[in-house]
Design a protein around this motif. Structure first.
Motif, mmCIF file in Angstrom:
data_model
loop_
_atom_site.group_PDB
_atom_site.id
_atom_site.type_symbol
_atom_site.label_atom_id
_atom_site.label_comp_id
_atom_site.label_asym_id
_atom_site.label_seq_id
_atom_site.Cartn_x
_atom_site.Cartn_y
_atom_site.Cartn_z
ATOM 1 N N LEU A 120 30.143 -38.553 -39.013
ATOM 2 C CA LEU A 120 30.577 -38.696 -37.629
ATOM 3 C C LEU A 120 32.040 -39.121 -37.632
ATOM 4 O O LEU A 120 32.364 -40.247 -38.026
ATOM 5 N N PRO A 121 32.954 -38.235 -37.232
ATOM 6 C CA PRO A 121 34.388 -38.513 -37.347
ATOM 7 C C PRO A 121 34.794 -39.805 -36.660
ATOM 8 O O PRO A 121 34.344 -40.100 -35.546
ATOM 9 N N GLY A 122 35.617 -40.579 -37.368
ATOM 10 C CA GLY A 122 36.165 -41.790 -36.775
ATOM 11 C C GLY A 122 35.231 -42.982 -36.789
ATOM 12 O O GLY A 122 35.594 -44.053 -36.309
ATOM 13 N N THR A 123 34.024 -42.808 -37.336
ATOM 14 C CA THR A 123 33.072 -43.922 -37.317
ATOM 15 C C THR A 123 32.748 -44.448 -38.701
ATOM 16 O O THR A 123 32.266 -45.573 -38.830
ATOM 17 N N ALA A 162 27.455 -54.441 -45.544
ATOM 18 C CA ALA A 162 28.314 -54.365 -44.359
ATOM 19 C C ALA A 162 27.665 -53.463 -43.309
ATOM 20 O O ALA A 162 27.179 -52.376 -43.641
ATOM 21 N N PRO A 163 27.664 -53.869 -42.042
ATOM 22 C CA PRO A 163 27.136 -53.007 -40.988
ATOM 23 C C PRO A 163 28.037 -51.795 -40.789
ATOM 24 O O PRO A 163 29.249 -51.944 -40.637
ATOM 25 N N ILE A 164 27.438 -50.615 -40.818
ATOM 26 C CA ILE A 164 28.199 -49.372 -40.703
ATOM 27 C C ILE A 164 28.033 -48.740 -39.330
ATOM 28 O O ILE A 164 28.980 -48.248 -38.733
ATOM 29 N N ASP A 165 26.814 -48.733 -38.838
ATOM 30 C CA ASP A 165 26.530 -48.025 -37.596
ATOM 31 C C ASP A 165 25.362 -48.724 -36.914
ATOM 32 O O ASP A 165 24.263 -48.730 -37.453
ATOM 33 N N ASP A 166 25.614 -49.331 -35.779
ATOM 34 C CA ASP A 166 24.521 -49.967 -35.023
ATOM 35 C C ASP A 166 24.359 -49.291 -33.663
ATOM 36 O O ASP A 166 23.880 -49.910 -32.709
#
Lengths: 117, 116
Positions: free
Chosen positions: A97-100, B53-57
């Motif tokens: 997902l670009p930028g994330t 480390a949290p990457i995506d929540d």
């Protein structure tokens, strides 16, 4: 919008018949593609995955899947099913997902497969 | 190798109470994912960590849900003021390497949360 679609909520066939479970995805880039299986009261287990190369990938227990870029599909097949194949099957995709910094794994809603008694 | 361990297997809470779910990933795995599974919604992504480390929540309901990974051997999912709609099976999964390439996720058996 990015999505994973399994159009068949339920599939039922006779023992020994062939099986095809359908999966369509909608992403701008070619994602990593997976099939997972969930047996009753258990967690999910990976059957196979695809990212590049031969569009037909082999998995465990005689399962295979074919990637089609033109059709945005990744259908699962088995030549001859057995009672032990009764389970819920999930198609899943992972895409950057670009930028994330995220490439989370997103699942379809699943197809419940059972055999005709 | 015991696999991914989730505790408790079942948890029943009253509406408004707090629930904490535990996950012990497979030793050496660098990524941990949390999903919620219901009949209606299927498998919903909640959050994931890479190297603690949290990457995506992006899948976490904003107000009452939180997840932490204080060390490489466990992660927790906390739900404050539980509501009946939080009733679901919560699945934890770990992966040996979830960076530039997507490797296999190994799932636990889940925690079934029932909110009365």
């Amino acid at each position: 919008a990015q999505s994973v679609t399994q159009p068949d909520a339920r599939v039922t066939v006779s023992e020994g018949a062939s099986l095809q479970l359908r999966c369509k995805y909608s992403y701008s880039a070619t994602p990593y593609l997976f099939w997972y299986v969930q047996y009753p009261r258990q967690g999910l287990q990976m059957l196979l995955k695809y990212y590049s190369g031969d569009p037909v990938v082999q998995g465990v227990n005689g399962f295979e899947a074919e990637f089609s870029k033109s059709d945005s599909s990744f259908h699962l097949r088995k030549a001859s099913v057995h009672w032990s194949d009764s389970a819920v099957y999930f198609c899943a995709v992972s895409v950057d997902l670009p930028g994330t910094g995220s490439n989370r794994l997103t699942f379809g809603k699943g197809t419940k497969f059972s055999l005709i008694p | 190798n015991a696999g991914v361990i989730q505790t408790p297997r079942h948890k029943v809470t009253g509406k408004g109470q707090e629930a904490t779910l535990w996950c012990e990933p497979i030793s050496g795995h660098s990524a941990v994912f949390w999903y919620r599974q219901t009949i209606v919604q299927g498998l919903e992504f909640l959050t994931y960590f890479r190297n603690q480390a949290p990457i995506d929540d992006s899948g976490m309901p904003k107000e009452r849900f939180s997840a932490q990974m204080p060390n490489q051997s466990h992660s927790t999912l906390k739900i404050q003021s539980t509501q009946p709609q939080d009733s679901a099976v919560y699945l934890c999964a770990s992966s040996p390497d979830w960076g530039a390439s997507a490797e296999t996720l190994y799932f636990g058996s889940g925690t079934r949360l029932t909110v009365l």
